[in-house]
Design a protein around this motif. Structure first.
Motif, PDB file in Angstrom:
ATOM      1  N   MET A 437       0.811  -1.219   0.000  1.00 47.41           N
ATOM      2  CA  MET A 437       0.000   0.000   0.000  1.00 47.41           C
ATOM      3  C   MET A 437       0.848   1.273   0.000  1.00 47.41           C
ATOM      4  SD  MET A 437      -3.056  -1.226  -0.091  1.00 47.41           S
ATOM      5  CE  MET A 437      -4.292  -0.112   0.503  1.00 47.41           C
ATOM      6  N   SER A 438       2.145   1.152   0.328  1.00 46.12           N
ATOM      7  CA  SER A 438       3.020   2.333   0.370  1.00 46.12           C
ATOM      8  C   SER A 438       3.577   2.700  -0.993  1.00 46.12           C
ATOM      9  CB  SER A 438       4.172   2.094   1.347  1.00 46.12           C
ATOM     10  OG  SER A 438       3.703   1.909   2.650  1.00 46.12           O
ATOM     11  N   VAL A 439       3.670   1.726  -1.888  1.00 50.58           N
ATOM     12  CA  VAL A 439       4.238   1.990  -3.211  1.00 50.58           C
ATOM     13  C   VAL A 439       3.426   3.027  -3.988  1.00 50.58           C
ATOM     14  CG1 VAL A 439       4.846   0.966  -5.439  1.00 50.58           C
ATOM     15  CG2 VAL A 439       5.364  -0.254  -3.329  1.00 50.58           C
ATOM     16  N   PRO A 440       2.088   2.902  -4.054  1.00 49.28           N
ATOM     17  CA  PRO A 440       1.317   3.924  -4.788  1.00 49.28           C
ATOM     18  C   PRO A 440       1.528   5.327  -4.241  1.00 49.28           C
ATOM     19  CG  PRO A 440      -0.057   2.023  -4.301  1.00 49.28           C
ATOM     20  CD  PRO A 440       1.216   1.839  -3.551  1.00 49.28           C
ATOM     21  N   SER A 441       1.612   5.441  -2.909  1.00 53.79           N
ATOM     22  CA  SER A 441       1.817   6.757  -2.307  1.00 53.79           C
ATOM     23  C   SER A 441       3.139   7.363  -2.757  1.00 53.79           C
ATOM     24  CB  SER A 441       1.796   6.632  -0.780  1.00 53.79           C
ATOM     25  OG  SER A 441       2.114   7.864  -0.174  1.00 53.79           O
ATOM     26  N   ALA A 442       4.199   6.541  -2.823  1.00 57.49           N
ATOM     27  CA  ALA A 442       5.511   7.042  -3.246  1.00 57.49           C
ATOM     28  C   ALA A 442       5.493   7.454  -4.715  1.00 57.49           C
ATOM     29  CB  ALA A 442       6.577   5.968  -3.010  1.00 57.49           C
ATOM     30  N   ILE A 443       4.850   6.642  -5.555  1.00 52.80           N
ATOM     31  CA  ILE A 443       4.806   6.956  -6.993  1.00 52.80           C
ATOM     32  C   ILE A 443       4.032   8.244  -7.238  1.00 52.80           C
ATOM     33  CG2 ILE A 443       3.893   6.166  -9.220  1.00 52.80           C
ATOM     34  CD1 ILE A 443       4.475   3.304  -8.301  1.00 52.80           C
ATOM     35  N   VAL A 444       2.880   8.382  -6.589  1.00 48.58           N
ATOM     36  CA  VAL A 444       2.068   9.587  -6.772  1.00 48.58           C
ATOM     37  C   VAL A 444       2.770  10.807  -6.168  1.00 48.58           C
ATOM     38  CG1 VAL A 444      -0.121  10.677  -6.176  1.00 48.58           C
ATOM     39  CG2 VAL A 444      -0.083   8.285  -6.901  1.00 48.58           C
ATOM     40  N   SER A 445       3.458  10.617  -5.057  1.00 45.60           N
ATOM     41  CA  SER A 445       4.179  11.741  -4.441  1.00 45.60           C
ATOM     42  C   SER A 445       5.286  12.237  -5.363  1.00 45.60           C
ATOM     43  CB  SER A 445       4.770  11.310  -3.099  1.00 45.60           C
ATOM     44  OG  SER A 445       3.761  10.990  -2.174  1.00 45.60           O
ATOM     45  N   GLU A 446       6.038  11.316  -5.957  1.00 42.62           N
ATOM     46  CA  GLU A 446       7.093  11.722  -6.897  1.00 42.62           C
ATOM     47  C   GLU A 446       6.493  12.429  -8.094  1.00 42.62           C
ATOM     48  OE1 GLU A 446       9.105  11.838 -10.457  1.00 42.62           O
ATOM     49  OE2 GLU A 446       7.643  10.203 -10.180  1.00 42.62           O
ATOM     50  N   ALA A 447       5.374  11.903  -8.613  1.00 39.60           N
ATOM     51  CA  ALA A 447       4.720  12.543  -9.755  1.00 39.60           C
ATOM     52  C   ALA A 447       4.239  13.947  -9.392  1.00 39.60           C
ATOM     53  CB  ALA A 447       3.551  11.685 -10.237  1.00 39.60           C
TER      54      ALA A 447
END
Length: 519
Positions: A437-447
């Motif tokens: 569940m943490s991976v999507p947050s990191a990807i969207v945060s970088e974007a």
């Protein structure tokens, strides 16, 4: 001892196999895994399918021609509009790096004594085409191609480096001997000169001259359909732009480099070892379409940006999630099990980070540390572990009061042994779910950071693709006017994030006793 360890490994493998079988029976997990496999293949194989650089302007190294014009449409648009022209790269091995690769389709010489061969001598790198004149004569190097379009291309550019070498006893006047290099398109028996038309470039048998013996002559900006000399020649001769004259209709054509050595009888004996080199020969006809996804405002291949972006977006997402979960696990375990002052210090530090405004802190940290991929991962990690640490602490506080922990303490087990052998295995289900569940947050945060212009500058990510569109000045035209530039990376961000969310929900259904299906 060894047999017991072997049996333990086998047991763990059986458990893992059973877990994966159960996971893949879940439709959410199967969908998520399929999407992740797709993007993993894109990240690994995709960059191998293109030689375009995703970051450098023109998608090429400095000193090379851009691969395409700005804002090209995808090539497959021609399926719906055949009138569109496509970018054509006529140069096979412009730096002549491979001696076994045939660069020229045809080589013609006026005399048998004139030899054309590969040479290790080059301008920036070893390799060039060498023309050896033992007597005055002419050599032609041809690239044959079919021009299939019914209207002119947008622009043509040809680059070349020339080098004249000879042994002379004295400087010779240009009226007595010279070497001329001309470049022209040949169509229907007619010649259309493009290098200092109509006569080409003349080399003198003089040392130290700008166009003479012993120095590379870089011809980069002269052979261009927009160069003033070329434009003036065609307007005076044909009353038309160069593109409209040369590429007016479909035809079988040739791009010819013609080198001519002329010398009066009175000075032939004074000139020996006449050798002419051609290197860094780039020839591109720029059309309205290029590649699978066209180009951006800096002439960069959007397909290359997308496949490289898959690689770095995955690395940032997985790297940030893994480190965040690891830090949160360690802090939660220590705070929950040790309690007392350790718990107080760790939790107050966690609370302090939780109450800090995330966006302003992100902006400040990135501004101070710099916009690199490593710094982005570090910053996102620093601000992403606190919630998981508190969750782990709560679970550990419950676990350490249970009978099996008290039994381990009574048996004399150390704190480290209890944490590693009894506590950690019981919180691993939470680790797996939180990691997914943490991976999507990191990807969207970088974007999001990239959209604000604060993303990594050393790599190309999906978020940076969107930022490049945002700063191109084309936003007023609407995102859907360039949907292959904006919508496609946006879908990739959403799909990859969704895949990990689906796997996280599936793991929660399988590992959470309250949600686990009865069997």
């Amino acid at each position: 001892m060894k047999s017991a360890r072997r049996e333990k490994i086998k047991f763990q493998l059986r458990r893992f196999k059973s877990f994966m079988a159960t996971l893949f029976k879940n439709k959410k997990a199967a969908t998520g895994v399929f999407i992740i496999i797709f993007f993993t293949i894109m990240a690994v194989v995709g960059p191998m399918t293109t030689d375009s650089d995703p970051i450098k302007p023109g998608s090429t190294d400095y000193g090379e021609l851009p691969k395409a014009a700005s804002l090209c449409l995808p090539s497959w648009y021609r399926l719906f509009n055949p009138n569109l022209t496509e970018t054509m790269d006529l140069s096979r091995d412009p730096k002549f790096e491979d001696p076994n690769l045939i660069t020229w389709d045809a080589i013609e010489t006026s005399k048998e004594s004139i030899k054309v061969e590969y040479s290790d001598f080059g301008h920036d790198n070893p390799g060039s085409t060498k023309i050896v004149f033992t007597e005055p004569g002419k050599a032609k190097l041809k690239i044959n191609f079919e021009y299939p379009f019914s209207k002119p291309i947008e622009q043509f550019k040809i680059w070349a480096d020339f080098y004249l070498n000879a042994t002379i006893e004295k400087e010779i006047e240009i009226t007595e001997a010279k070497v001329s290099a001309s470049v022209y398109f040949q169509k229907d028996g007619k010649h259309y000169p493009i290098l200092v038309p109509p006569h080409g470039l003349t080399f003198q048998f003089r040392k130290g001259s700008e166009v003479g013996i012993g120095g590379w002559v870089v011809v980069h900006n002269f052979m261009d359909s927009f160069h003033l000399t070329v434009v003036n020649y065609y307007k005076q001769t044909y009353l038309e732009e160069p593109n409209n004259v040369i590429f007016s209709s479909p035809a079988n054509m040739s791009l010819v480099v013609e080198v001519t050595y002329k010398a009066d009888e009175s000075v032939i004996d004074e000139i020996k070892d006449v050798t002419f080199y051609v290197d860094n020969f780039y020839a591109i006809l720029y059309g309205e379409t290029f590649g699978l996804l066209g180009t951006d405002q800096s002439q960069r291949d959007i397909y290359a940006q997308l496949v490289y972006g898959a690689r770095w977006s995955l690395i940032i997402g997985l790297g940030t999630a893994a480190i965040s979960v690891l830090i949160g696990l360690i802090v939660g375990l220590l705070a929950g099990f040790l309690g007392g002052a350790v718990d107080e210090v760790l939790m107050r530090f966690t609370d302090m980070l939780l109450v800090l405004p995330t966006l302003p802190l992100l902006l400040i940290l990135i501004f101070v540390l710099g916009q690199s991929m490593i710094n982005i991962i570090l910053v996102l990690t620093l601000l992403g572990w606190m919630g998981f640490a508190r969750t782990v602490r709560s679970m550990v506080l419950s676990l350490k009061e249970r009978a099996f922990i008290e039994s381990a303490r009574a048996a004399g087990a150390s704190t480290g042994h209890i944490i590693l052998r009894h506590i950690v295995p019981n919180v691993m289900s939470l680790v797996y779910i939180s990691l997914a569940m943490s991976v999507p947050s990191a990807i969207v945060s970088e974007a999001s950071l990239s959209w604000l212009g604060l993303g990594p500058l050393d790599v190309m990510t999906w978020g940076r693709i969107l930022f490049e569109f945002n700063r191109s000045g084309l936003r007023t035209a609407g995102a859907f006017a360039f949907w292959y530039w904006t919508v496609v990376p946006g879908i990739c961000i959403a799909a990859l994030s969704l895949s990990f969310i689906l796997i996280g929900y599936a793991m929660d259904e399988i590992l959470n006793p309250k949600l686990r299906e009865r069997r």
